[in-house]
Every structure is written in C-alpha cells, then in structure tokens.
Write a protein that holds these residues in place. Structure first.
Motif, short mmCIF file in Angstrom:
data_model
loop_
_atom_site.label_atom_id
_atom_site.label_comp_id
_atom_site.label_asym_id
_atom_site.label_seq_id
_atom_site.Cartn_x
_atom_site.Cartn_y
_atom_site.Cartn_z
N GLY A 41 0.85 -1.20 0.00
CA GLY A 41 0.00 0.00 0.00
C GLY A 41 0.88 1.23 0.00
O GLY A 41 1.72 1.42 -0.87
N PHE A 42 0.70 2.08 1.03
CA PHE A 42 1.52 3.30 1.17
C PHE A 42 2.62 3.11 2.20
O PHE A 42 3.30 4.07 2.54
CB PHE A 42 0.62 4.47 1.59
N THR A 43 2.78 1.91 2.71
CA THR A 43 3.65 1.68 3.87
C THR A 43 4.87 0.85 3.50
O THR A 43 4.74 -0.22 2.90
CB THR A 43 2.87 0.94 4.98
N LYS A 165 -2.66 -4.40 0.29
CA LYS A 165 -3.25 -3.64 1.39
C LYS A 165 -2.85 -4.26 2.72
O LYS A 165 -2.63 -3.57 3.70
CB LYS A 165 -4.78 -3.63 1.29
N VAL A 166 -2.76 -5.58 2.73
CA VAL A 166 -2.39 -6.33 3.93
C VAL A 166 -1.09 -7.08 3.65
O VAL A 166 -0.96 -7.74 2.62
CB VAL A 166 -3.52 -7.32 4.32
N ALA A 167 -0.15 -6.95 4.58
CA ALA A 167 1.13 -7.64 4.46
C ALA A 167 1.12 -8.90 5.31
O ALA A 167 0.48 -8.94 6.37
CB ALA A 167 2.26 -6.73 4.92
N LYS A 168 1.82 -9.91 4.86
CA LYS A 168 2.03 -11.12 5.66
C LYS A 168 3.50 -11.15 6.06
O LYS A 168 4.37 -11.23 5.21
CB LYS A 168 1.66 -12.36 4.85
N VAL A 169 3.75 -11.06 7.36
CA VAL A 169 5.11 -11.11 7.90
C VAL A 169 5.34 -12.52 8.42
O VAL A 169 4.56 -13.03 9.21
CB VAL A 169 5.30 -10.08 9.02
N THR A 170 6.44 -13.15 7.97
CA THR A 170 6.70 -14.54 8.31
C THR A 170 8.11 -14.70 8.87
O THR A 170 9.07 -14.16 8.31
CB THR A 170 6.55 -15.45 7.07
N MET A 171 8.21 -15.44 9.98
CA MET A 171 9.49 -15.88 10.53
C MET A 171 9.54 -17.39 10.38
O MET A 171 8.62 -18.09 10.79
CB MET A 171 9.61 -15.49 12.01
N ASP A 187 -7.38 1.84 2.72
CA ASP A 187 -8.69 2.48 2.53
C ASP A 187 -8.86 3.67 3.45
O ASP A 187 -9.35 4.73 3.03
CB ASP A 187 -9.83 1.47 2.73
N GLN A 188 -8.46 3.54 4.71
CA GLN A 188 -8.57 4.66 5.65
C GLN A 188 -7.72 5.84 5.21
O GLN A 188 -8.13 7.00 5.31
CB GLN A 188 -8.14 4.23 7.07
N LYS A 189 -6.53 5.55 4.71
CA LYS A 189 -5.64 6.62 4.27
C LYS A 189 -6.18 7.33 3.04
O LYS A 189 -6.08 8.55 2.90
CB LYS A 189 -4.23 6.08 4.02
N LEU A 190 -6.81 6.56 2.14
CA LEU A 190 -7.45 7.18 0.97
C LEU A 190 -8.61 8.06 1.39
O LEU A 190 -8.79 9.16 0.85
CB LEU A 190 -7.93 6.10 0.00
#
Length: 197
Positions: A41-43, A165-171, A187-190
């Motif tokens: 997304g924007f992050t 929009k959603v990230a999956k962080v995996t270890m 969506d909130q940021k938009l």
C-alpha cells in the motif's frame, strides 16, 4: 644484481601487506545480520535481524524453551519498522520502530509481542534470561498466532504484499513457520486524503 634487490624488496613489501590484511580478516559472524523490506500500500515495512543457523541442534524446546519469551532472532533485538500507521493484532500502531519478541509453545499458539520501545534486548535481561514481565509492560501489542510446520536451516523473515493492502510477515526457523498479518490501512488513508479536498 640491482634488479634482484628491487625484486626482493618488492616481494617483501607485497608479502608484508598481504600478511597485515590477512591478520585483520575476521571469521564470518555465526549469526549474520540480515534485513528485508517491502512496500505494501503506502507503507514501507522493514525488518532488521540476525540470522542464526540450526547446525544440527534442537532449537525450540531446548535452546529456546517453550513458554519462555525469545528475542525472535540472535545477537541484538529484531526490529520491525512501519513508515506509516498500521493495524496489527487488532490494534492500531503509530509509524515507527518496534522490537519483535515471541513466546513459543510446544503445542497451540505462539505469542507475538511488538515492543514499543525498540530497546536493546539486553534491557530486558534478568538472571541471564529475558524478563517476560518487563517485555509485556512495554508491549505496544501482543497477539496469538498458530505456527505451521517448516524446515529452515537459517532463521529468515519474509514480507509479502498479499493484496497490496495487507502484508504477511513470516518468521521461519528450524521446524516452525510463524506468520502474522499487518493491515496497512490503505482504505482509511485514501478516505483521509479525500476528506482534505
């Protein structure tokens, strides 16, 4: 004769320089520094960590005890950074750096802690192990995740963009894979952007 002396002098200088450089060479780190980042997304999400190897050892349940909070890496703390506000584990977090700790479980869910201070892991050491109460006090959020089976020699983190929009962080390390989702609140940021006009 003069050429022979010059050759010997040049050889001596090269040998001395090579020996000096070799003497300064150190062995590679047992748990080398590693990093991974991904824009979702924007992050921008970044993780800095150290990457130990299994090397034939039993890691979870022996070196890293079940039910005991662990620094989720080696050497210094493992740090995750978000360039914008996000939501994880059902809680909104500000942009910034957070230390990752994990509490492994032999069966059932693990606890993932995102620590608001991003402090040195040694800040939380007491009697040679991590003081779990001190970590919990500084948690920005903690949540449960169910690990899956894996087989990874050297500890690794991955970040995938999923639907951007959603990230999956995996270890992943030894026989476990632990993942959690990070909502980058696109969506909130938009909506916030639109409301300014």
């Amino acid at each position: 004769m003069k050429n022979t002396k010059l050759f010997l002098l040049a050889f001596a200088l090269v040998a001395a320089t090579s020996f000096s450089a070799f003497a300064q060479l150190q062995s590679p780190a047992a748990s080398p520094a590693a990093s991974v980042s991904q824009v979702v997304g924007f992050t921008k999400i970044s993780i800095d960590y150290s990457s130990p190897a299994v090397k034939g050892r039993k890691i979870f349940g022996e070196i890293e005890k079940y039910g005991v909070t662990w620094r989720a890496g080696a050497n210094a703390q493992t740090v995750i950074e978000f360039s914008t506000p996000i939501s994880v584990g059902g809680k909104n977090l500000r942009a910034g750096k957070y230390s990752i700790f994990m509490t492994p479980a032999e069966s059932g869910e693990w606890t993932v802690h995102l620590n608001s201070k991003a402090a040195s892991v040694f800040t939380y050491m007491k009697d040679g192990k991590i003081d779990e109460e001190a970590v919990a006090k500084d948690d920005a959020v903690s949540f449960k995740v169910a690990p899956t089976a894996g087989n990874t020699e050297r500890l690794q983190y991955h970040i995938s963009a999923e639907n951007n929009k959603v990230a999956k962080v995996t270890m992943a390390w030894e026989k476990y894979v632990v993942s959690f989702m990070v909502d980058t609140q696109v969506d909130q940021k938009l909506e916030q952007f639109k409301s300014q006009f």
